[in-house]
Every structure is written in C-alpha cells, then in structure tokens.
Design a protein around this motif. Sequence first.
Motif, PDB file in Angstrom:
ATOM      1  N   VAL A   1      10.199  -7.713  -0.436  1.00  0.00           N
ATOM      2  CA  VAL A   1       8.714  -7.517  -0.483  1.00  0.00           C
ATOM      3  C   VAL A   1       8.162  -7.806  -1.771  1.00  0.00           C
ATOM      4  CG1 VAL A   1       6.599  -5.919   0.334  1.00  0.00           C
ATOM      5  CG2 VAL A   1       8.914  -5.943   1.635  1.00  0.00           C
ATOM      6  N   LEU A   2       8.708  -7.160  -2.838  1.00  0.00           N
ATOM      7  CA  LEU A   2       8.227  -7.242  -4.194  1.00  0.00           C
ATOM      8  C   LEU A   2       8.289  -8.798  -4.657  1.00  0.00           C
ATOM      9  CD1 LEU A   2       9.689  -3.697  -5.723  1.00  0.00           C
ATOM     10  CD2 LEU A   2       7.528  -4.274  -4.969  1.00  0.00           C
ATOM     11  N   LEU A   3       9.053  -9.495  -4.109  1.00  0.00           N
ATOM     12  CA  LEU A   3       9.198 -10.857  -4.672  1.00  0.00           C
ATOM     13  C   LEU A   3       7.961 -11.435  -4.176  1.00  0.00           C
ATOM     14  CD1 LEU A   3      12.823 -11.795  -4.044  1.00  0.00           C
ATOM     15  CD2 LEU A   3      11.693 -10.845  -5.957  1.00  0.00           C
ATOM     16  N   ASP A   4       7.288 -11.171  -3.226  1.00  0.00           N
ATOM     17  CA  ASP A   4       6.398 -11.876  -2.679  1.00  0.00           C
ATOM     18  C   ASP A   4       4.875 -11.309  -3.520  1.00  0.00           C
ATOM     19  OD1 ASP A   4       7.185 -13.108  -0.628  1.00  0.00           O
ATOM     20  OD2 ASP A   4       6.273 -12.140   1.122  1.00  0.00           O
TER      21      ASP A   4
ATOM     22  N   THR B   1      10.508   3.804   2.892  1.00  0.00           N
ATOM     23  CA  THR B   1      11.958   3.204   3.580  1.00  0.00           C
ATOM     24  C   THR B   1      11.301   2.093   4.385  1.00  0.00           C
ATOM     25  OG1 THR B   1      11.542   4.856   5.431  1.00  0.00           O
ATOM     26  CG2 THR B   1      12.758   5.296   3.658  1.00  0.00           C
ATOM     27  N   ALA B   2      12.423   1.314   4.722  1.00  0.00           N
ATOM     28  CA  ALA B   2      11.913   0.340   5.638  1.00  0.00           C
ATOM     29  C   ALA B   2      11.317   0.667   7.033  1.00  0.00           C
ATOM     30  CB  ALA B   2      13.220  -0.556   5.978  1.00  0.00           C
ATOM     31  N   SER B   3      11.615   1.741   7.430  1.00  0.00           N
ATOM     32  CA  SER B   3      11.516   2.475   8.725  1.00  0.00           C
ATOM     33  C   SER B   3       9.611   2.960   8.245  1.00  0.00           C
ATOM     34  CB  SER B   3      12.169   3.718   9.045  1.00  0.00           C
ATOM     35  OG  SER B   3      13.567   3.267   9.374  1.00  0.00           O
ATOM     36  N   ASP B   4       9.508   3.309   7.275  1.00  0.00           N
ATOM     37  CA  ASP B   4       8.212   3.623   7.021  1.00  0.00           C
ATOM     38  C   ASP B   4       7.149   2.724   7.140  1.00  0.00           C
ATOM     39  OD1 ASP B   4       8.963   6.350   6.570  1.00  0.00           O
ATOM     40  OD2 ASP B   4       9.032   5.999   4.290  1.00  0.00           O
ATOM     41  N   ILE B   5       7.744   1.407   6.675  1.00  0.00           N
ATOM     42  CA  ILE B   5       6.914   0.167   6.599  1.00  0.00           C
ATOM     43  C   ILE B   5       6.836  -0.409   8.029  1.00  0.00           C
ATOM     44  CG2 ILE B   5       6.546  -2.140   5.770  1.00  0.00           C
ATOM     45  CD1 ILE B   5       8.267  -1.305   3.403  1.00  0.00           C
TER      46      ILE B   5
ATOM     47  N   GLU C   1       0.884  -1.147   0.067  1.00  0.00           N
ATOM     48  CA  GLU C   1      -0.034  -0.109   0.120  1.00  0.00           C
ATOM     49  C   GLU C   1       0.867   1.285   0.132  1.00  0.00           C
ATOM     50  OE1 GLU C   1      -2.427  -0.320   3.230  1.00  0.00           O
ATOM     51  OE2 GLU C   1      -3.971  -1.722   2.275  1.00  0.00           O
ATOM     52  N   LEU C   2       1.880   1.235   0.799  1.00  0.00           N
ATOM     53  CA  LEU C   2       2.662   2.362   0.875  1.00  0.00           C
ATOM     54  C   LEU C   2       3.570   2.701  -0.518  1.00  0.00           C
ATOM     55  CD1 LEU C   2       4.335   1.987   4.364  1.00  0.00           C
ATOM     56  CD2 LEU C   2       2.725   3.751   3.656  1.00  0.00           C
ATOM     57  N   PHE C   3       3.925   1.437  -0.983  1.00  0.00           N
ATOM     58  CA  PHE C   3       4.673   1.526  -2.428  1.00  0.00           C
ATOM     59  C   PHE C   3       3.869   2.077  -3.433  1.00  0.00           C
ATOM     60  CE2 PHE C   3       7.109  -2.467  -1.163  1.00  0.00           C
ATOM     61  CZ  PHE C   3       8.038  -1.807  -0.357  1.00  0.00           C
ATOM     62  N   LYS C   4       2.424   1.709  -3.578  1.00  0.00           N
ATOM     63  CA  LYS C   4       1.619   2.256  -4.391  1.00  0.00           C
ATOM     64  C   LYS C   4       1.114   3.695  -4.361  1.00  0.00           C
ATOM     65  CE  LYS C   4      -0.680  -2.148  -5.525  1.00  0.00           C
ATOM     66  NZ  LYS C   4      -1.942  -2.858  -5.433  1.00  0.00           N
TER      67      LYS C   4
END
Length: 210
Positions: free
Chosen positions: A60-63, A35-39, A24-27
Amino acid sequence: MDSSSLRERQKERRRARIYTVAIELFKRGGFQATTASDIARASNVSRGTFFNYYPYKEAVLLDYGSEVMDRLRDRAEAQLQVGTPPLTVLYEVWDLLAEENARERDLFPPLAYEVMNPNPERARTAYQALPLSKVIELVLKPMHQAGMLRADLSLQRISNLIADTYLMVALRWSAYGTERTLQEEMRMALNLLLEGAVRRDALPGGPVRP
C-alpha cells in the motif's frame, strides 16, 4: 460497456477504496499498529480480497510513494519547461520531498525499508515504485548535456548517489531526529553532494547554492 470493462472499473474502484482507507488508518493509528484485517474491515472487503490487491501491507505504501514521485516529476518538468535553473529545481524538489516525509514521518521508514528488503523481488518492486533517482536525473540532465557535471561519473551514477543519500539521511532523521528539521538536514547533505558532483569551474563563486 461490456462486462469485462465493468469488472475492471469495479476492481479499480475497490483498489482505490482500499488504498484510501489504508492510508487513513496508517496516519491515524500508525503503520505498525494497523493490520491487514483492520484495513479489510474498514474497507468492507474480506481479508483475502485485500491480499488480492496488495500481497503485503507495505505494498500500500508503494502506491503512496509512487504518487509522491509522480507529483515531484510533474513539478520538476513544469519548472524546467519555463526555464528555471536545474539546481533551483533540484532544491525545490528536495524541499518538497522533505516536507512530505516530515509531515508523514510514520510512513517513511517502512516505505524506505522496502527498497532494502532482503527479498529481491520486493526490493525491485519498491525501487521501481519509488524512482527518485529518475526524477533527479531528469533535473540534472541539462547540466550534464552542458558539460557542467563531472565527466568521470555518469549522470545515472550521480543521480543514484544523490537518491541513496536522501534515503539514508531521511531514515536516520525519522528514527532519531536532530536539532535541525529534515529540510535543513537534507539541504546540508545536498550541498555536500553537489560540491563533489559539479565541476569547480561550473560553480558560481564557490559552493553550490539553490
């Protein structure tokens, strides 16, 4: 339920939550800007916990990519089982993948780059998570068994070449774009590839058509 089973279920739920929040954050904000901290913060876990589940952000994108491949494989298997011609199935899978990539244009480049990562272990992990060539091999197998494909190339080689071409064309389109849609670019590439992979006497009246 014993304690070990409970812990495993909790871990699965936590991983699923981290994954859902991350996508959701990536989109919403873009892959590079997230960032990983954001997630971790949005998932209510520590940064260390995030890395326990995903050793690097691209994992995460691999999943995500693995989910897409599973859907394509399921669709291909279902279509083949009801007797849909393999080339029609291949074009349908090709179109569905192009539609997904065009819709999530920001996610595809970092996902594709993982397949070419200079770190061999990461590249191998990405390749295993994104088995597009295996889906293509599944679709073309009936044609191979019927002797409709070139005999001087193995089914695996043909499938790998088609999958590799998809990767490069989609990367170029994502980075630069063209006057054509990704689906149109992909169909042009697939037409060209199939005209070289399928025996001329197996083609129904000339160039391969879906």
